[in-house]
Design an enzyme around this catalytic site. Structure first.
Site, PDB file in Angstrom:
ATOM      1  CE  LYS A  73     109.616 -35.379  -6.482  1.00 19.78           C
ATOM      2  NZ  LYS A  73     109.722 -34.607  -7.728  1.00 19.78           N
ATOM      3  CG  ASP A 102     105.826 -31.413 -13.315  1.00 19.36           C
ATOM      4  OD1 ASP A 102     105.044 -30.630 -12.743  1.00 19.36           O
ATOM      5  OD2 ASP A 102     105.902 -32.626 -13.035  1.00 19.36           O
TER       6      ASP A 102
END
Length: 526
Positions: free
Chosen positions: A212, A247
């Site tokens: 990312k 997550d």
């Protein structure tokens, strides 16, 4: 006499001319008719498709769509394969080679809605990150306060120590505003760190590689929880990181606070992953204690299901092209058939295929030959377009027309819109059925009479038919004596991380806020 001879000569000249003209006209008509018949014989699909208002009635279009369809029998076979891959991931003898890794998360307790106290969470997963304060009031009541901070580019690519100092400074700023600094209490903190890690304990994980856009030096192979805690201590902040969370686990935990029957967490967004509660006696890779509760949440990393070619029986040429053009060919095969990062691209490739077969956008080929339009760019058909197209009802196709115009298709016909919508529905339905089959494996494996699945992610949240298609598939595959429900998770990466911190240790269930470590004496405040 001379006049008669002239007339005779004139008639003799005209007759052949008339005959030649007649022959010419006849020949032209015959050739025209032959060309027309040949055209109809050679390209009957063009005329058929123009008159079909239902693309599923066109044999050539449906032949393409059939490659996307997966029967219930095929799904059952895929479920058996997934179970075998799960067993391989849980076994110490085969874990290293397994594609579905089945990582133990060291999270063993789940909330039951009675927890009270204040818990902090950090959510780092991109250029922005959040600091959250979750005030648990008991009886399923939660009060949440949060603030978003920016990670400057210079920090994203600089020395790792500056990244964690920045996180600590933002945490300090947030806690100061919420009057949590110098209270004499040390607050538990859950850390959602959405980068590849090898977890070695509930509050210990080593970064295996940056993604990312991050490339901070000195962090890979280091314990990111320790790096964060060192920065927190250096700043003199009264908080302790007690859990590192992904997550998927956060999604399960956030739902479990309101519904204790939650046993599965599922992410359906840009990527996909699932976790579930497993009995310790089935986890051969477990290296912790066997005290109560004899269970642990397993992070499946199921996006990699099929990386060993075991899903080739259902992959299409479009899946293969998506994979080959990705940044990680041969990896995350299951994810590439389901998730939001790839769904729009599959639709685009099918549209191009039908266009090349002259089954779509007929009569506008000159208009649509502009290779500079998004239709011809990889990634030019966003997955959000799939959701938008599928919201259309009736005959106007206003959303579909807008989407087609966005990708460079001007003045699409009714049939064009109907065909594109048909493509979107088949691609998303396949994804939903595959995800549903995966959940059915987990629900049947858990074996409880009632199981709730916490789900989060933009694909599940915003697609108009995804949940319904999943549920229909699961109803046919889940054991009939088991009741299940899908529940949209509420902020798994934030609230869920706080829940993990709250139940990280059974002592936190009764003392979720501690005296500052400087006193070396923790005080129960509940």
């Amino acid at each position: 006499m001379a006049l008669n001879i002239a007339h005779i000569l004139q008639d003799d000249l005209i007759a052949p001319m008339v005959k030649k003209t007649a022959y010419g006209l006849a020949t032209t008509c015959i050739l025209g008719a032959a060309v027309y018949v040949g055209y109809r014989v050679a390209a009957p699909e063009k005329h058929r498709i123009r008159h079909h208002r239902h693309p599923e009635l066109n044999d050539q279009i449906e032949k393409v769509m059939d490659s996307l369809k997966i029967t219930d029998d095929q799904l059952v076979h895929i479920m058996h394969i997934l179970e075998e891959e799960m067993t391989a991931g849980l076994s110490p003898a085969t874990h290293k080679q397994a594609t579905v890794k089945m990582f133990p998360t060291y999270v063993r307790n789940i909330p039951n809605g009675t927890e009270v106290g204040k818990v902090l969470a950090l959510d780092l997963g991109g250029t922005n990150f959040r600091v959250l304060l979750i005030d648990l009031r008991g009886n399923d009541k939660v009060e949440l306060t949060s603030k978003i901070f920016v990670i400057p580019q210079s920090i994203m690519i600089g020395d790792g120590k500056y990244l964690f100092r920045h996180l600590a400074e933002c945490l300090y700023e947030f806690m100061l505003k919420e009057n949590l600094i110098h209270t004499g209490l040390c607050y538990p903190l859950g850390f959602t760190f959405s980068f590849p890690c090898k977890q070695e304990g509930l509050a210990s994980a080593r970064l295996t590689g940056w993604t990312k856009g991050f490339s901070c030096a000195g962090v890979v192979n280091q314990d990111v929880v320790k790096l964060l805690q060192d920065a927190i201590n250096e700043k003199g902040i009264n908080a302790k990181c007690v859990a590192l969370v992904n997550d998927t686990v956060g999604t399960l935990m956030a739902c479990a606070y309101k519904d204790p029957s939650t046993a599965i967490g599922l992410i359906l967004g840009t990527g996909t992953n699932a976790c579930y509660i497993e009995s310790l006696d089935k986890v051969g890779t477990w290296d912790g204690d066997y005290d109560e509760p004899k269970q642990v949440i397993i992070n499946m990393e199921w996006g990699a299901f099929g990386d060993n070619d075991r899903l080739n029986l259902i992959r299409t040429k479009y899946d293969e092209e998506v994979d080959l053009s990705s940044i990680n060919p041969g990896k995350q095969i299951f994810e590439k058939m389901i998730s939001g990062m790839y769904m729009g691209e599959i639709v685009r490739l099918i549209i191009l295929d039908l266009l090349q077969q002259e089954l779509l956008f007929l009569g506008h080929r000159d208009t649509y030959g502009d290779y500079k339009t998004p239709l011809y760019d990889r990634g030019g058909f966003y997955t959000k377009f799939v959701s938008t197209v599928e919201t259309d009802e009736g005959i106007k196709f206003s959303n579909t027309r807008r989407v087609l115009e966005d990708i460079g298709i001007r003045n699409p016909t009714y049939d064009d819109c109907a065909i594109v919508q048909h493509i979107c529905r088949q691609v998303s339905k396949r994804a939903a059925r595959l995800a549903g089959a995966g959940l059915a494996v987990l629900i049947n494996r858990i074996g409880k009479s009632e199981v709730t699945v916490g789900v989060d992610g933009s694909l599940y949240r915003y697609h108009p038919r995804f949940k319904r298609n999943m549920e229909r598939c699961m109803e046919a595959l889940v054991h009939k004596d088991i009741k299940f429900q899908l529940t949209l998770s509420d902020d798994g990466s934030g609230k869920g991380a706080a829940m993990v911190a709250c139940v990280a240790d059974r002592s936190l269930m009764t003392a979720s806020v501690f005296r500052d470590e400087e006193t070396a004496d923790y005080e129960k405040v509940i």
